[in-house]
Design a protein around this motif. Sequence first.
Motif, short mmCIF file in Angstrom:
data_model
loop_
_atom_site.label_atom_id
_atom_site.label_comp_id
_atom_site.label_asym_id
_atom_site.label_seq_id
_atom_site.Cartn_x
_atom_site.Cartn_y
_atom_site.Cartn_z
N ASN A 162 0.86 -1.17 0.00
CA ASN A 162 0.00 0.00 0.00
C ASN A 162 0.90 1.22 0.00
OD1 ASN A 162 -1.38 2.22 2.00
ND2 ASN A 162 -2.84 1.33 0.55
N MET A 163 0.77 2.04 -1.06
CA MET A 163 1.67 3.18 -1.23
C MET A 163 0.89 4.48 -1.34
SD MET A 163 4.44 1.64 -3.95
CE MET A 163 5.54 3.05 -3.77
N LYS A 164 1.59 5.57 -1.00
CA LYS A 164 1.08 6.92 -1.22
C LYS A 164 2.14 7.70 -2.00
CE LYS A 164 -1.24 6.78 3.29
NZ LYS A 164 -2.60 6.49 2.79
N SER A 194 0.67 9.07 8.13
CA SER A 194 -0.37 10.09 8.32
C SER A 194 0.17 11.47 8.02
CB SER A 194 -0.92 10.02 9.75
OG SER A 194 0.13 10.22 10.69
N ASP A 195 1.39 11.71 8.40
CA ASP A 195 2.06 12.97 8.08
C ASP A 195 2.17 13.14 6.56
OD1 ASP A 195 3.26 15.33 8.68
OD2 ASP A 195 5.24 14.48 9.10
N PHE A 196 2.52 12.04 5.87
CA PHE A 196 2.64 12.05 4.42
C PHE A 196 1.30 12.39 3.77
CE2 PHE A 196 2.97 10.47 0.15
CZ PHE A 196 4.32 10.53 -0.19
N LYS A 208 -2.25 16.25 0.66
CA LYS A 208 -3.43 17.08 0.46
C LYS A 208 -3.06 18.54 0.27
CE LYS A 208 -6.77 14.19 2.96
NZ LYS A 208 -7.72 14.13 4.11
N GLU A 209 -2.01 18.97 1.00
CA GLU A 209 -1.61 20.37 0.92
C GLU A 209 -1.12 20.76 -0.47
OE1 GLU A 209 1.31 20.84 3.92
OE2 GLU A 209 -0.10 20.64 5.59
N THR A 210 -0.65 19.79 -1.26
CA THR A 210 -0.13 20.10 -2.59
C THR A 210 -1.25 20.51 -3.54
OG1 THR A 210 -0.31 17.83 -3.42
CG2 THR A 210 1.75 18.46 -2.29
N ILE A 237 5.85 6.67 -0.43
CA ILE A 237 5.96 6.06 0.90
C ILE A 237 5.17 4.75 0.89
CG2 ILE A 237 3.93 7.17 1.92
CD1 ILE A 237 5.62 7.52 4.50
N VAL A 238 5.71 3.72 1.54
CA VAL A 238 5.04 2.42 1.68
C VAL A 238 4.49 2.34 3.09
CG1 VAL A 238 5.31 -0.08 1.64
CG2 VAL A 238 6.53 1.33 -0.03
#
Length: 486
Positions: free
Chosen positions: A330-332, A362-364, A369-371, A417-418
Amino acid sequence: MSSLRAVRTTVAVATACALLALPAAAQSVKAAAGAAAPRPTDQGTQVARAPGSEGIAAVVNDEVVSVSDVNARIRMALLNAGAAGNPETIKRLTPQVMRLLIDERLQMQEAKRLGITVSASEIEDAIKRIAEQNRMNGQQLQETLKRQNVPVSTLKDQIRALLGWQKVMQRRIRQEVVVGEDEIDAAMERLKANIGKPEYLVAEIFLAVDSPDQDDEVRRNAERLVEEVKRGGNFAALARQFSQSAGAASGGDLGWVRSGELSPEVDKALAGMRGGQLSAPIRTATGYHILLVRGQRPFGSSGGEVPMPVAQPPAPRPQARPDMAKATVNMKQIIIPIESKEQAKAVKEQAEKLRKSIKSCSDFQARAKETGMPESGDMGTMRVKDMAPGLQNLALGIPLGQASPVLMSPAAAVILIVCKRDMPMIQPPPQAQPAPPPPAAPTPIKEAKLPGRDEIERELIAERAELLSRRYLRDLRRTAFIETRL
């Protein structure tokens, strides 16, 4: 005839083989407390100082072993063994260094009690032989010591202890060691019975156990020395430093030994060893032995040494590997677009700064979202096998919850991030254990070459001298006041 062959070696050879690893002289308790001039501060290798010890590592009757003495000996032990002076190695060596320095104080105190002295000329002759043995002159030897921050007096003091103890033992041997003709006859019969059987070229490190309450400490010291050799330390140098057998001065060399010459425990271990193999510590009635087998030949052969085949390291065992067909992650992602070539450098710097600020998944997600980019955020669960090869390595390799390095393309900077990884492993098939090689058959000897009666007598004397030396030093330890402060 056991490991005591080394006892018959002359003082000249023994000291010439003692490669520089030598401690500083003892000072009186009064001097250590402040009457003597302060010694220069040691640089480099340092052992811990006990609170309130004021530089005293141990007290031996009315003399002390200083912290600087311990530091100097450790530096020489590291030099001779070819070991790195890191805290872990220093910790392994310190207990044995302390033991040896304490023993030297006891040996010199006993020599003084018996009125035995060592002249300055004897010490200078020994130093000259050491320099020659190491292909140096006197000046080069002093420079070598100076580079290791070891005073020349350190070398002189260990030589004084070595020669003084040898004189003590020579006096005791003359008084107490007698070998009869019947004993020589019995030894010769044992030799004849061993003709054609294997004999081994062996070196050893021996650590004595004087009382049952010392067993754990000595065993741990032996295990530390085994580990040091396995890490690349020089066996002969460590034997010269730490072994308490008569062969220590010659690097622990026992020469050729046969079944029945050593203790049953050592005999049993030796029979299963091969050339180049190092044993684990072997407990006997007197202490712990560490063996290194250097060669093998049939006893009684008139030819030269027949080296044993070097023990080969075991073949690496097959390792489990990821099942790429089943692995999922699961990646972001965070995507920062690059509008023009001129912006590429600034975008990379922005992405790098952003990456360093991310501490968790969660920080990632919050940063994504901020982008404001629709493509940034959760990529869902993906099969690793469907990814490009470069991305597969990244998906399987980066730690969970840790942002990846910034990935640059002409259109965007990307951070991944994984957050979850499911990676089944394919286990290797079980391996059959290879059958042990059959024992070598005794080699027939056409004409046995056996030692003469004089040599056998010298070896019998050497065996008894070794036992006498160990017992003598053990008794000195038991009756002494010894306090360690490290």
